[in-house]
Write an enzyme that holds these catalytic residues in place. Structure first.
Site, PDB file in Angstrom:
ATOM      1  N   ARG A   1     -51.496  54.394  72.236  1.00 11.28           N
ATOM      2  CA  ARG A   1     -51.759  53.071  71.672  1.00 11.28           C
ATOM      3  C   ARG A   1     -50.545  52.146  71.649  1.00 11.28           C
ATOM      4  O   ARG A   1     -50.612  50.989  72.060  1.00 11.28           O
ATOM      5  CB  ARG A   1     -52.273  53.181  70.222  1.00 11.28           C
ATOM      6  CG  ARG A   1     -53.731  53.481  70.103  1.00 11.28           C
ATOM      7  CD  ARG A   1     -53.974  54.360  68.916  1.00 11.28           C
ATOM      8  NE  ARG A   1     -53.353  55.639  69.157  1.00 11.28           N
ATOM      9  CZ  ARG A   1     -53.915  56.631  69.866  1.00 11.28           C
ATOM     10  NH1 ARG A   1     -55.119  56.490  70.306  1.00 11.28           N
ATOM     11  NH2 ARG A   1     -53.260  57.764  70.100  1.00 11.28           N
ATOM     12  N   THR A   2     -49.441  52.645  71.100  1.00  8.10           N
ATOM     13  CA  THR A   2     -48.306  51.743  70.864  1.00  8.10           C
ATOM     14  C   THR A   2     -47.752  51.243  72.190  1.00  8.10           C
ATOM     15  O   THR A   2     -47.427  50.060  72.333  1.00  8.10           O
ATOM     16  CB  THR A   2     -47.219  52.468  70.045  1.00  8.10           C
ATOM     17  OG1 THR A   2     -47.856  53.153  68.969  1.00  8.10           O
ATOM     18  CG2 THR A   2     -46.215  51.493  69.482  1.00  8.10           C
TER      19      THR A   2
ATOM     20  N   ARG B   1     -39.465  53.640  71.339  1.00 16.67           N
ATOM     21  CA  ARG B   1     -39.836  54.780  70.493  1.00 16.67           C
ATOM     22  C   ARG B   1     -38.836  55.896  70.762  1.00 16.67           C
ATOM     23  O   ARG B   1     -38.475  56.146  71.910  1.00 16.67           O
ATOM     24  CB  ARG B   1     -41.262  55.235  70.814  1.00 16.67           C
ATOM     25  CG  ARG B   1     -41.644  56.528  70.133  1.00 16.67           C
ATOM     26  CD  ARG B   1     -43.114  56.849  70.296  1.00 16.67           C
ATOM     27  NE  ARG B   1     -43.937  55.999  69.451  1.00 16.67           N
ATOM     28  CZ  ARG B   1     -45.251  56.176  69.300  1.00 16.67           C
ATOM     29  NH1 ARG B   1     -45.877  57.149  69.941  1.00 16.67           N
ATOM     30  NH2 ARG B   1     -45.950  55.369  68.513  1.00 16.67           N
TER      31      ARG B   1
ATOM     32  N   LYS C   1     -29.040  62.029  83.754  1.00 16.76           N
ATOM     33  CA  LYS C   1     -27.676  62.332  84.244  1.00 16.76           C
ATOM     34  C   LYS C   1     -26.662  62.320  83.105  1.00 16.76           C
ATOM     35  O   LYS C   1     -25.470  62.457  83.329  1.00 16.76           O
ATOM     36  CB  LYS C   1     -27.265  61.292  85.293  1.00 16.76           C
ATOM     37  CG  LYS C   1     -28.212  61.180  86.465  1.00 16.76           C
ATOM     38  CD  LYS C   1     -27.801  59.998  87.359  1.00 16.76           C
ATOM     39  CE  LYS C   1     -28.988  59.422  88.091  1.00 16.76           C
ATOM     40  NZ  LYS C   1     -28.711  58.082  88.629  1.00 16.76           N
TER      41      LYS C   1
ATOM     42  N   HIS D   1     -42.780  53.345  61.407  1.00 17.62           N
ATOM     43  CA  HIS D   1     -43.563  52.797  62.527  1.00 17.62           C
ATOM     44  C   HIS D   1     -44.083  51.442  62.017  1.00 17.62           C
ATOM     45  O   HIS D   1     -45.251  51.288  61.694  1.00 17.62           O
ATOM     46  CB  HIS D   1     -44.706  53.751  62.862  1.00 17.62           C
ATOM     47  CG  HIS D   1     -45.405  53.479  64.164  1.00 17.62           C
ATOM     48  ND1 HIS D   1     -45.248  52.297  64.870  1.00 17.62           N
ATOM     49  CD2 HIS D   1     -46.281  54.233  64.869  1.00 17.62           C
ATOM     50  CE1 HIS D   1     -46.000  52.358  65.962  1.00 17.62           C
ATOM     51  NE2 HIS D   1     -46.630  53.520  65.982  1.00 17.62           N
TER      52      HIS D   1
HETATM   53  N1   CP Z   1     -50.759  55.094  66.381  1.00 18.54           N
HETATM   54  C1   CP Z   1     -49.872  55.483  67.315  1.00 18.54           C
HETATM   55  O1   CP Z   1     -48.649  55.359  67.141  1.00 18.54           O
HETATM   56  O2   CP Z   1     -50.433  56.032  68.426  1.00 18.54           O
HETATM   57  P1   CP Z   1     -49.605  56.453  69.731  1.00 18.54           P
HETATM   58  O3   CP Z   1     -48.698  57.598  69.337  1.00 18.54           O
HETATM   59  O4   CP Z   1     -50.626  56.847  70.741  1.00 18.54           O
HETATM   60  O5   CP Z   1     -48.796  55.265  70.155  1.00 18.54           O
END
Ligand code: CP
Length: 315
Positions: A61-62, A112, A91, A140
């Site tokens: 999703r993110t 992320r 590397k 998040h």
């Molecule tokens: N909700 C969420 O962070 O989903 P993903 O890990 O798929 O991005």
């Protein structure tokens, strides 16, 4: 970290701690405006802008909603999923050097990373805005903002709410950001249902409680109050367990079933989950009109991220 103070221009988004009520409501109003806008008209908003999407942890999703959000505003993206295999990190390049390169090429970085605190470090290294798309067990923030937007859209407020959060309070970054976000508004009360070994850390419990949000920890589904505004189910975070046998024991401690909904939910209770889900929701719950995890909640993620990009890069 810069406070937003109702002005998103060129700001990093690292934590809900940067936000106040006014800034969150400004973002929600912009999101609602974009939801109603003609997609064609939006294509010029970020024309000529480029976003770097750098995901050191897997994502459905993110990653996709940020990428699509940027493209729906007419921008372009350069995308690294699994940079430990596909970039010069393999590397031995440092993360600091890597993001300095993105700073030369891009207008914004969405990242992320599995280690809590990395996004703050990255934001300190580069001048362009950085968005935290999840830092280990830390935060998040954009997930929490889209969750809060979904609640606001339904009830017209994010104060005076009673909610239930279920699952991994210790390791769930979406949980941490959502509690942080709800603690910005007055009169919110949340029930936290988790296995005892996965309770919120005492530091976080004290920090959020001090801000005024009422946190009630429960250990059985029979203790769920009736008529919550929202239920926020989450998975136990497998990737944070050293001993996978412990994870296996805990993973299905609490399952969202039709029966439980009939017993404890209200007719307007939003049934939410940040996803992915791995068995903690009975599939028949998907057909319940109160269940928004596969539909409105996920789609709102795209619109909220569009609003955030617009406010950061355009206004
Ligand atoms: N909700 C969420 O962070 O989903 P993903 O890990 O798929 O991005």
């Amino acid at each position: 970290m810069d406070l937003i103070n109702n002005n998103f221009k060129n700001k990093d988004i690292i934590s809900l701690d940067q936000f106040d009520q006014k800034s969150i409501l400004k973002l929600f109003r912009e999101t609602a405006r974009l939801k109603k806008s003609s997609p064609k008209k939006l294509l010029s908003v970020l024309k000529g802008k480029i976003a770097g999407m750098v995901f050191f942890e897997p994502s459905t999703r993110t990653f996709s909603s940020n990428t699509v959000a940027f493209k729906r505003l007419g921008g372009q993206t350069v995308e690294y999923q699994n940079p430990l295999v596909t970039s010069s990190a393999v590397k031995g390049e440092s993360i600091e050097d890597m993001v300095k390169m993105f700073e030369q090429y891009c207008d914004i970085i969405v990242m992320r990373h599995p280690i809590k605190g990395t996004l703050k470090k990255v934001a300190d290294v580069v001048e362009i805005p950085v968005i935290n798309a999840g830092d280990g067990i830390g935060e998040h923030p954009t997930q929490a903002l889209l969750d809060m937007f979904t609640i606001w859209e339904k009830f017209g407020k994010v104060s005076g709410l009673t909610g239930l959060m279920v699952g991994d309070m210790l390791n769930g970054r979406t949980i941490h950001s959502l509690i942080g976000g709800l603690s910005i508004f007055p009169g919110n009360k949340i029930y936290l249902l988790s296995p005892s070994s996965l309770k919120l850390s005492r530091e976080e419990y004290q920090l959020y409680s001090k801000r005024g949000i009422k946190i009630i920890e429960i250990s059985k589904t029979s203790e769920i109050p009736s008529n919550c505004h929202f239920w926020y189910w989450t998975r136990v975070q497998k990737e944070r367990f050293e001993d996978k046998k412990v994870y296996e024991k805990l993973k299905l401690s609490f399952i969202l079933t039709k029966k439980l909904i009939e017993e404890k939910a209200g007719k307007n209770t939003l049934l939410m989950h940040p996803l992915p889900r791995v068995g903690e929701i009975d599939l028949e719950v998907d057909r319940d009109p109160r269940a928004v995890y596969l539909t409105r909640q996920a789609k709102n993620g795209m619109y909220l991220r569009m609003a955030l990009f617009k406010l950061i890069l355009k206004e």
